[in-house]
Design an enzyme around this catalytic site. Structure first.
Site, PDB file in Angstrom:
ATOM      1  N   SER B  46      -0.999   4.140   1.254  1.00  0.00           N
ATOM      2  CA  SER B  46      -0.632   3.064   2.187  1.00  0.00           C
ATOM      3  C   SER B  46       0.349   2.105   1.542  1.00  0.00           C
ATOM      4  O   SER B  46       1.377   1.761   2.110  1.00  0.00           O
ATOM      5  CB  SER B  46      -1.888   2.293   2.612  1.00  0.00           C
ATOM      6  OG  SER B  46      -2.769   3.152   3.298  1.00  0.00           O
ATOM      7  N   ASN B  47       0.032   1.660   0.320  1.00  0.00           N
ATOM      8  CA  ASN B  47       0.894   0.689  -0.342  1.00  0.00           C
ATOM      9  C   ASN B  47       2.159   1.314  -0.911  1.00  0.00           C
ATOM     10  O   ASN B  47       3.037   0.607  -1.383  1.00  0.00           O
ATOM     11  CB  ASN B  47       0.125  -0.040  -1.438  1.00  0.00           C
ATOM     12  CG  ASN B  47      -0.760  -1.107  -0.841  1.00  0.00           C
ATOM     13  OD1 ASN B  47      -0.266  -1.966  -0.130  1.00  0.00           O
ATOM     14  ND2 ASN B  47      -2.054  -1.029  -1.084  1.00  0.00           N
ATOM     15  N   LYS B 163     -11.948   8.292  -0.641  1.00  0.00           N
ATOM     16  CA  LYS B 163     -11.477   6.959  -1.013  1.00  0.00           C
ATOM     17  C   LYS B 163     -11.921   6.027   0.102  1.00  0.00           C
ATOM     18  O   LYS B 163     -11.506   6.189   1.255  1.00  0.00           O
ATOM     19  CB  LYS B 163      -9.955   6.918  -1.146  1.00  0.00           C
ATOM     20  CG  LYS B 163      -9.432   5.494  -1.398  1.00  0.00           C
ATOM     21  CD  LYS B 163      -7.920   5.386  -1.394  1.00  0.00           C
ATOM     22  CE  LYS B 163      -7.503   3.926  -1.576  1.00  0.00           C
ATOM     23  NZ  LYS B 163      -6.057   3.709  -1.341  1.00  0.00           N
ATOM     24  N   SER B 165     -11.892   2.343   1.538  1.00  0.00           N
ATOM     25  CA  SER B 165     -11.218   1.045   1.433  1.00  0.00           C
ATOM     26  C   SER B 165     -11.865  -0.039   2.279  1.00  0.00           C
ATOM     27  O   SER B 165     -11.235  -1.034   2.599  1.00  0.00           O
ATOM     28  CB  SER B 165      -9.735   1.192   1.775  1.00  0.00           C
ATOM     29  OG  SER B 165      -9.072   1.939   0.789  1.00  0.00           O
ATOM     30  N   GLY B 188     -11.451   1.701  -2.820  1.00  0.00           N
ATOM     31  CA  GLY B 188     -10.050   1.559  -2.464  1.00  0.00           C
ATOM     32  C   GLY B 188      -9.501   0.161  -2.626  1.00  0.00           C
ATOM     33  O   GLY B 188      -8.349  -0.087  -2.293  1.00  0.00           O
TER      34      GLY B 188
END
Lengths: 294, 294, 294, 294
Positions: B46-47, B163, B165, B188
């Site tokens: 995502s980042n 993962k 988050s 996450g």
């Protein structure tokens, strides 16, 4: 081909056989729609299961449909990536698409606001060969583009309309009263077709038009002829059906209803599930009550 | 290369120059990370602004990074389309990816539940050449995959981890207590690294590790050495920083913090905006208070 | 009576017969709880159906319970109206309440932020005769009070603690690291009792303690004795039960589970419905799996 | 006094001096409203800060207003507790209230559905001396009562109407087409007054009517006279003002706008904050642009 972006457009569903594109079924549906006074078609919109289609499949669909109709084709080419949106839009245009329906980017939800929307749509609009229609559908994106942002974007010569899939006509009247006449607002769900038209919208892109194109056209025509009471009455009759093929049963419900109405619906693509037996029975009852099946 | 999916993994940000991929900056960052005891890297998570990258750009990134490191590479290859997910995953695997981090599909939010998730992940897992890690991140997807669904999916031989988050460690302990030891849960976000590890997680994929890899490793190592109080203290010191580079300022904040810390951050890609001057000043104060800059 | 705000507190359910307060049933439950090492009781908390009780009924409950126990009594006296909150708190104090558990005001959701919370809690705290515990429970209020606001409020001499009913222990550790030792944080749901204690909480106000007080006490005691693995194991065993009596089946489920465990649960008050037969069967299976019934 | 529940009703704000009820200011406002063709008044609705008023204060308000007007008085008497709702409603009726506006119960959000709403409203309706108007306002309650539930409740002889504060007129037309003529639907916000009336509503309870009663009446009258274009134009002019005194600046904005328009607004009650200087300037610009101030 007319250039007038008004009237009723069904967002065509995408049929599958064994989870693979079934273009023959799509064309079968198209032939039935072609006999109506529909203004055109939306290809791979939300209910066209755009999210599950590859780029190649999308372009195949434009090519195939373009060969069979002279009507307006609006294609759902918006993606979070600006680069992908531009290239898909231009590819679709080469295959014959007339307009790009560009959904709001939405991945970084909390960042999607006035300035980022201006960035996104300006960049896309200046880089594509066909006019852009903004597509606002919070129920799928969980972001909402505000009237003031739309009003600003309406100044761009290549952004020519909005499909608004909220059920809030206050948005429509506020926008319409601040943009040039050439900017068109289209409602995105049949439940608010009548109040949307009353508030300044000029047409509808309606999932319901896949199964009840005549009824959608009739509401539109009654409105245009100032027969407001009849328009409202017919819309009210359609509201439970519209809910069944959207919020209640989703794409699976829409496709099942198409099968019941003599169109080629079929199953939704994986990972979606077809309706259960119980859901199918409920759907039949709803269609029956609205006199859409016997 | 170790095969052990534990420890700390930074989800590498993707640098841009004039809005185009800047692989030289990416490699400059990578060389700094390579000196640490990091377990590997996540590419286009995502980042990493995966949402804004084309398929070609993603594959370029795997190729480039793979040439420079022997560590584990986890690639963010999940898309709503099962077909696209499978082909992107297999392409990434050919370029050297070790694991596929597959975000929950999310377009049809109300349809994303137990059975549809089973459909999706089973189909993907049986069709790809590398093991699958499920990625649950409701703040971006607005869908949540329940522990019972994960527990069921953990039976699949090619689904080997999660993962998570959310910031809820009750999910972690419940899952861990019902899956085989070989199924790994990774937190996450750094705000819950310590309680996550306490609850059975074995590592973290942490945006914070892009700017403070040593501190993240230290929390992890302190935990492993049963120095719980020190681990918690260090984590608490990092919580305001973590918030600044995630919820508060997003990717733009993370990249600005990288610049401040001597890494190559740069601007986020369009349509995102870089931090304003005022935001930058606030970010500096937060980093200073945590002794990450002077 | 101890003054120590730590350990396990059941938020007592309120029994009804024919929809009217059944204090005899409440006392029957109380006698069973009194034999345990519970630290005290919460009266008319969320699960005590505070929302459905009149002021007179609330005061009757304090009076009745106070006569039967020397333990700490925490009363849920927070309302949107500051005036009502102050007068109810002081009336409860006169009847023997030791602490006021004051839920965040929430009617004007979008206005409930840092400054309004400071206004609210400062005004209440300075006007009541007993110490105030802030109560954050977004699942019921749809507002969330941020750590920085709590940290500021912790400076007030009459605000002495927080019940946090999110499942996010990062909030707890951040708060605990910034407030004086005398300010106590208590977790509000059993699913995060262990990570909450690990993160600096000193106890739990747990719906689960109504039906499984011994197990809740055991998790707490194991943690205090540094037997972390055992604490986590027992908590994991309780997570499905906790979910059943909170998120899954609500107050009706909690009361039905009390009946199954030999306490006096009864029906929830109108407008709530008791469990259906099917739900009751599912609840029994969950309790059986956790060895809470045979 | 007319019995006709149609037309425009301002939900009167509650003025305070030093945070205490200022009935003189309320009467000053009332005298101005009395000169208009308003159909009546709502006392202690949401914007009357009902949430911050004690029972005694509410009853004082009914008594005071009743003495000064012969028009319809609708009182906001709904609370989560059925007992409290019944007794407050009957007390208000004794003081001269004509109708009870009963907000949906909302504390146990996930339990508030078809059956619980039937339980709640049936019990209230059969126990109170004046007719009940259901009040649906999801932005404050985070619950929504579905059209099918309303349609069922409309069968009860003492439930005679709905105030709907969503901005979705599809709800209105669906409900109106399924209930007897005697059941009245009233829109709850001025942004959808025109489409609401088009869809079958018979009036509006409008915060905007506190500061612009003439404009609200004019929209209503234009609609009744079939002057749709003029009605829509005037409504569009009011939309930014309406947003300013509701979603944007809340009760503080509404009261500040009253002061600017020559009414007695004053500050909202604690814990709410009055507008900041910057907000006040923005509010003035909005009112000026709509020609409501010079």
């Amino acid at each position: 081909m007319t250039d007038n972006l008004s009237g009723i457009f069904p967002p065509l569903t995408t049929p599958f056989t064994d989870d693979e594109l079934a273009l023959d079924m799509l064309l079968r549906n198209l032939r039935k729609y072609e006999r109506r006074e529909l203004s055109g078609y939306v290809l791979f919109g939300s209910n066209g299961e755009s999210a599950f289609l590859t780029r190649e499949e999308k372009l195949q669909i434009v090519t195939t449909v373009r060969e069979q109709t002279k009507k307006l084709l609006i294609t759902g080419t918006g993606l979070d990536s600006i680069k992908d949106t531009i290239s898909l839009t231009n590819n679709a245009a080469e295959k014959g698409a007339n307009y790009a329906l560009v959904i709001t980017p939405s991945f970084f939800k909390s960042e999607m606001k006035h300035l980022t929307f201006l960035n996104y749509y300006s960049k896309v609009a200046e880089s594509v060969m066909i006019p852009v229609i903004i597509y606002n559908v919070p129920k799928f994106t969980n972001v909402n583009i505000e009237p003031e942002t739309i009003i600003k974007l309406a100044e761009h010569p290549n952004i020519i309309g909005l499909k608004d899939s909220t059920e809030n006509p206050a948005r429509i009247s506020e926008i319409v009263s601040h943009v040039p006449k050439s900017f068109k607002v289209i409602v995105g769900t049949a439940s608010v077709l009548y109040p949307g038209l009353s508030s300044g919208a000029v047409g509808g892109i309606l999932a319901l038009a896949n199964i009840a194109p005549d009824e959608c056209l009739q509401i539109y025509n009654l409105f245009v002829e100032n027969k407001f009471t009849e328009a409202l009455e017919l819309q009210n009759k359609m509201i439970p059906v519209n809910r069944a093929v959207t919020a209640k049963f989703g794409v699976a419900g829409l496709k099942a209803a198409m099968d019941l109405r003599g169109y080629s619906g079929g199953n939704p693509r994986l990972p979606l599930e077809p309706l259960s037996e119980a859901q199918l029975i409920e759907l039949k009852m709803i269609l029956k009550k609205a006199s859409l099946i016997e």
